[in-house]
Design a protein around this motif. Structure first.
Motif, PDB file in Angstrom:
ATOM      1  N   ALA A  37      79.569  44.362  89.906  1.00 35.70           N
ATOM      2  CA  ALA A  37      78.860  42.945  90.087  1.00 35.70           C
ATOM      3  C   ALA A  37      79.487  42.059  89.216  1.00 35.70           C
ATOM      4  O   ALA A  37      79.899  41.952  88.076  1.00 35.70           O
ATOM      5  N   VAL A  38      79.635  40.803  90.012  1.00 37.71           N
ATOM      6  CA  VAL A  38      80.163  39.646  89.120  1.00 37.71           C
ATOM      7  C   VAL A  38      79.061  38.958  88.689  1.00 37.71           C
ATOM      8  O   VAL A  38      78.172  38.717  89.585  1.00 37.71           O
ATOM      9  N   GLN A  39      78.903  38.312  87.562  1.00 40.23           N
ATOM     10  CA  GLN A  39      77.826  37.836  86.861  1.00 40.23           C
ATOM     11  C   GLN A  39      77.778  36.219  86.487  1.00 40.23           C
ATOM     12  O   GLN A  39      79.159  35.803  86.099  1.00 40.23           O
ATOM     13  N   HIS A  40      77.299  35.423  87.061  1.00 40.01           N
ATOM     14  CA  HIS A  40      76.892  33.945  86.803  1.00 40.01           C
ATOM     15  C   HIS A  40      75.924  33.823  85.969  1.00 40.01           C
ATOM     16  O   HIS A  40      74.560  34.013  86.498  1.00 40.01           O
ATOM     17  N   LYS A  41      75.865  32.825  84.900  1.00 38.83           N
ATOM     18  CA  LYS A  41      74.556  32.591  84.280  1.00 38.83           C
ATOM     19  C   LYS A  41      74.281  31.085  84.936  1.00 38.83           C
ATOM     20  O   LYS A  41      75.263  30.070  84.632  1.00 38.83           O
ATOM     21  N   LEU A  42      73.224  30.848  85.208  1.00 39.04           N
ATOM     22  CA  LEU A  42      72.401  29.329  85.470  1.00 39.04           C
ATOM     23  C   LEU A  42      71.741  28.840  84.400  1.00 39.04           C
ATOM     24  O   LEU A  42      70.780  29.503  83.834  1.00 39.04           O
ATOM     25  N   LEU A  43      71.873  27.478  83.920  1.00 38.08           N
ATOM     26  CA  LEU A  43      71.201  27.070  82.977  1.00 38.08           C
ATOM     27  C   LEU A  43      70.625  25.488  83.664  1.00 38.08           C
ATOM     28  O   LEU A  43      71.507  25.067  84.336  1.00 38.08           O
ATOM     29  N   ALA A  44      69.379  24.821  83.437  1.00 39.61           N
ATOM     30  CA  ALA A  44      69.290  23.480  83.566  1.00 39.61           C
ATOM     31  C   ALA A  44      70.073  22.616  82.787  1.00 39.61           C
ATOM     32  O   ALA A  44      70.316  22.673  81.656  1.00 39.61           O
ATOM     33  N   ASP A  45      70.800  21.583  83.621  1.00 42.48           N
ATOM     34  CA  ASP A  45      71.681  20.692  82.785  1.00 42.48           C
ATOM     35  C   ASP A  45      70.932  20.171  81.717  1.00 42.48           C
ATOM     36  O   ASP A  45      71.505  19.720  80.715  1.00 42.48           O
ATOM     37  N   ASP A  46      69.290  19.655  82.038  1.00 42.67           N
ATOM     38  CA  ASP A  46      68.737  18.970  81.062  1.00 42.67           C
ATOM     39  C   ASP A  46      67.718  20.015  80.263  1.00 42.67           C
ATOM     40  O   ASP A  46      66.705  19.636  79.956  1.00 42.67           O
ATOM     41  N   GLY A  47      67.878  21.264  80.239  1.00 41.67           N
ATOM     42  CA  GLY A  47      67.021  22.305  79.688  1.00 41.67           C
ATOM     43  C   GLY A  47      66.718  21.910  78.213  1.00 41.67           C
ATOM     44  O   GLY A  47      67.438  21.456  77.496  1.00 41.67           O
ATOM     45  N   LYS A  48      65.330  22.177  77.791  1.00 44.53           N
ATOM     46  CA  LYS A  48      64.861  21.950  76.631  1.00 44.53           C
ATOM     47  C   LYS A  48      63.914  23.235  76.165  1.00 44.53           C
ATOM     48  O   LYS A  48      63.523  24.076  77.137  1.00 44.53           O
ATOM     49  N   ALA A  49      63.822  23.285  74.909  1.00 43.84           N
ATOM     50  CA  ALA A  49      62.878  24.525  74.401  1.00 43.84           C
ATOM     51  C   ALA A  49      61.588  24.406  75.348  1.00 43.84           C
ATOM     52  O   ALA A  49      60.953  23.419  75.598  1.00 43.84           O
ATOM     53  N   GLU A  50      61.234  25.784  75.467  1.00 41.86           N
ATOM     54  CA  GLU A  50      59.781  26.013  76.283  1.00 41.86           C
ATOM     55  C   GLU A  50      59.765  25.804  77.505  1.00 41.86           C
ATOM     56  O   GLU A  50      58.739  25.714  78.039  1.00 41.86           O
ATOM     57  N   ASP A  51      60.852  25.111  78.144  1.00 41.52           N
ATOM     58  CA  ASP A  51      60.659  25.039  79.533  1.00 41.52           C
ATOM     59  C   ASP A  51      60.574  26.056  80.414  1.00 41.52           C
ATOM     60  O   ASP A  51      59.973  26.056  81.591  1.00 41.52           O
ATOM     61  N   GLN A  52      61.021  27.259  80.092  1.00 38.80           N
ATOM     62  CA  GLN A  52      60.972  28.439  80.815  1.00 38.80           C
ATOM     63  C   GLN A  52      61.275  28.421  82.167  1.00 38.80           C
ATOM     64  O   GLN A  52      60.666  28.901  83.198  1.00 38.80           O
ATOM     65  N   PHE A  53      62.646  27.641  82.304  1.00 43.16           N
ATOM     66  CA  PHE A  53      63.425  27.649  83.247  1.00 43.16           C
ATOM     67  C   PHE A  53      63.784  29.333  83.615  1.00 43.16           C
ATOM     68  O   PHE A  53      64.302  29.877  82.887  1.00 43.16           O
ATOM     69  N   GLY A  54      63.641  29.711  84.907  1.00 45.23           N
ATOM     70  CA  GLY A  54      63.743  31.134  85.170  1.00 45.23           C
ATOM     71  C   GLY A  54      62.343  31.865  85.346  1.00 45.23           C
ATOM     72  O   GLY A  54      62.502  33.078  85.412  1.00 45.23           O
ATOM     73  N   TYR A  55      61.237  30.992  85.309  1.00 45.34           N
ATOM     74  CA  TYR A  55      59.807  31.711  85.309  1.00 45.34           C
ATOM     75  C   TYR A  55      59.830  32.540  86.896  1.00 45.34           C
ATOM     76  O   TYR A  55      59.622  33.270  86.779  1.00 45.34           O
ATOM     77  N   SER A  56      60.589  31.755  87.836  1.00 49.53           N
ATOM     78  CA  SER A  56      60.634  32.220  88.869  1.00 49.53           C
ATOM     79  C   SER A  56      61.828  32.045  89.797  1.00 49.53           C
ATOM     80  O   SER A  56      62.455  30.651  89.240  1.00 49.53           O
ATOM     81  N   VAL A  57      62.315  32.506  90.557  1.00 50.24           N
ATOM     82  CA  VAL A  57      63.692  32.478  91.202  1.00 50.24           C
ATOM     83  C   VAL A  57      63.679  32.877  92.756  1.00 50.24           C
ATOM     84  O   VAL A  57      62.885  33.764  93.092  1.00 50.24           O
ATOM     85  N   ALA A  58      64.610  32.271  93.526  1.00 50.12           N
ATOM     86  CA  ALA A  58      64.774  32.490  94.899  1.00 50.12           C
ATOM     87  C   ALA A  58      66.238  32.305  95.172  1.00 50.12           C
ATOM     88  O   ALA A  58      66.920  31.451  94.573  1.00 50.12           O
ATOM     89  N   VAL A  59      66.753  32.971  96.215  1.00 54.80           N
ATOM     90  CA  VAL A  59      68.076  32.810  96.725  1.00 54.80           C
ATOM     91  C   VAL A  59      68.212  32.979  97.980  1.00 54.80           C
ATOM     92  O   VAL A  59      67.532  33.858  98.649  1.00 54.80           O
ATOM     93  N   ASP A  60      69.047  32.151  98.659  1.00 55.85           N
ATOM     94  CA  ASP A  60      69.266  32.296 100.428  1.00 55.85           C
ATOM     95  C   ASP A  60      70.639  31.888 100.477  1.00 55.85           C
ATOM     96  O   ASP A  60      70.722  30.813 100.303  1.00 55.85           O
ATOM     97  N   GLY A  61      71.461  32.876 101.013  1.00 50.52           N
ATOM     98  CA  GLY A  61      72.780  32.586 100.909  1.00 50.52           C
ATOM     99  C   GLY A  61      73.772  32.133  99.970  1.00 50.52           C
ATOM    100  O   GLY A  61      73.655  32.756  98.699  1.00 50.52           O
ATOM    101  N   THR A  62      74.118  30.563  99.965  1.00 46.88           N
ATOM    102  CA  THR A  62      74.862  30.264  98.743  1.00 46.88           C
ATOM    103  C   THR A  62      74.094  29.099  98.278  1.00 46.88           C
ATOM    104  O   THR A  62      74.620  28.181  97.386  1.00 46.88           O
TER     105      THR A  62
END
Length: 386
Positions: free
Chosen positions: A2-27
């Motif tokens: 498995a090849v792993q890529h990490k996603l972060l928000a460009d403007d991420g801040k403390a307590e945003d909880q980016f990644g609380y929910s996720v979805a993927v479809d194709g690319t």
């Protein structure tokens, strides 16, 4: 591999909880961040879109709902199909305090535009409409587990059909034997003409043991097909808190199942198979290295002959760092294949808070990651190389 890529928000801040929910479809990948602040208002929420290009996964857009208010928590749940993104906002107040809403966005060329705000036609305060969302090209399913339908918090799910490029309410699903506090609609999943709806606090087998209801579409209406329950159901197992379906296979979480000899809340997942419209429990999966409080099956997903099961409190890489287990179906049996951790796993990340899968791509929610401040959050994409 498995090849792993990490996603972060460009403007991420403390307590945003980016990644609380996720979805993927194709690319395309969609990541909810329900605690994002905007215009001095707290916890409005947002979602971020990523696309896979020549140089890997890159942020394409940040979805902000209009109008939005403090505390909406938009992006607490998300769904994605083709060029349509759905963002749940269970604390939205249009139809009463915390009645909930779902925002529909569509991609035209390379920009995402808000198209609809969906609310229940019979919405009431506290329903939590948008707690769960499932999407296909034709249907949209939205859970409202705290709706009083008809009993307090017995819960319901709403089905919308796509006609003339917009979503139209089609039907409301409720459990025929629903009771107070069942939370029918805590989870939903759809594949083709079959919907699963979890009611994780259903008491038929034991107190809060949980159940999952199956509905099938006959071309005109959704008919109740089955009620699934674990053969060995026990108190507070919360079977049905997460559900997944692929074809005639259902994968159901019981993440607070107490496993004999292992301990409390170790967690398990159940597989059910459908033959001639009859559903049968075929297997119960427990992590090969299960421990108490791992919460195995916090997230579940299915794709063809692969099952993806997360354990957000797994401790191998640090206390509550989290893990993902892969199972493969071979000769009719699901067998443990491998375990995946975040490459940069740290204590309290809770890698595996949620998971979504599209073919050989999985996205793993990790909202408690601290890269951009405490609790700023991250999501990891796994490209499973066959």
């Amino acid at each position: 591999m498995a090849v792993q890529h990490k996603l972060l928000a460009d403007d991420g801040k403390a307590e945003d909880q980016f990644g609380y929910s996720v979805a993927v479809d194709g690319t395309t990948a969609l990541v909810g961040a329900h605690k994002v602040d905007a215009n001095t208002s707290q916890d409005i929420g947002a979602a971020y879109l990523y696309t896979l290009g020549a140089s890997g996964w890159e942020q394409q857009a940040k979805l902000i709902a209009q109008p939005a208010s403090a505390g909406d928590t938009i992006g607490g749940n998300v769904a994605l199909k083709n060029n349509i993104a759905m963002l749940g906002a269970i604390n939205r107040d249009d139809k009463g305090e915390n009645a909930g809403a779902v925002f529909a966005f569509e991609r035209t060329e390379n920009s995402w535009i808000q198209k609809q705000i969906l609310t229940a036609n019979d919405a009431k305060a506290g329903d939590a409409f948008g707690q769960s969302i499932a999407l296909t090209e034709q249907f949209l399913v939205i859970g409202a587990p705290h709706s009083d339908a008809p009993h307090k918090d017995s819960g319901s799910a709403y089905v919308y059909e796509r006609e003339n490029n917009s979503w139209h309410f089609q039907s409301k699903l409720t459990a025929r034997d629903g009771a107070d506090g069942d939370l029918f609609g805590i989870s939903v999943a759809i594949d083709g003409d079959t919907i699963l709806v979890g009611a994780d606090l259903n008491d038929e087998k034991a107190e809060k043991a949980g159940a999952v209801y199956v509905y099938q579409f006959d071309g005109k209406k959704w008919n109740s097909q089955a009620k699934l329950m674990a053969n060995d159901a026990g108190n507070t197992d919360i079977f049905g808190v997460r559900v997944a379906i692929f074809g005639d296979t259902a994968l159901i979480s019981a993440r607070r199942d107490d496993i004999d000899g292992i301990g409390k809340d170790a967690g398990s997942a159940y597989l059910f198979e459908r033959t001639n419209d009859k559903w049968t429990q075929t297997q119960k999966l427990v992590a090969p290295d299960a421990k108490a409080d791992d919460r195995f099956a916090r997230g579940v997903a299915l794709s063809k002959d692969m099952a993806f099961i997360t354990a957000m409190h797994h401790d191998e890489k640090g206390n509550n760092a989290g893990a993902l287990y892969l199972y493969k179906k071979q000769q009719g049996q699901w067998q443990y294949a491998s375990k995946v951790f975040a490459n940069d796993a740290a204590p309290e990340d809770r890698f595996g808070w949620n998971i979504a899968v599209s073919n050989n791509t999985a996205i793993i929610a990790t909202p408690h990651r601290d890269d951009k401040g405490e609790g700023s959050g991250a999501a990891y994409i796994l490209d499973l190389v066959e």
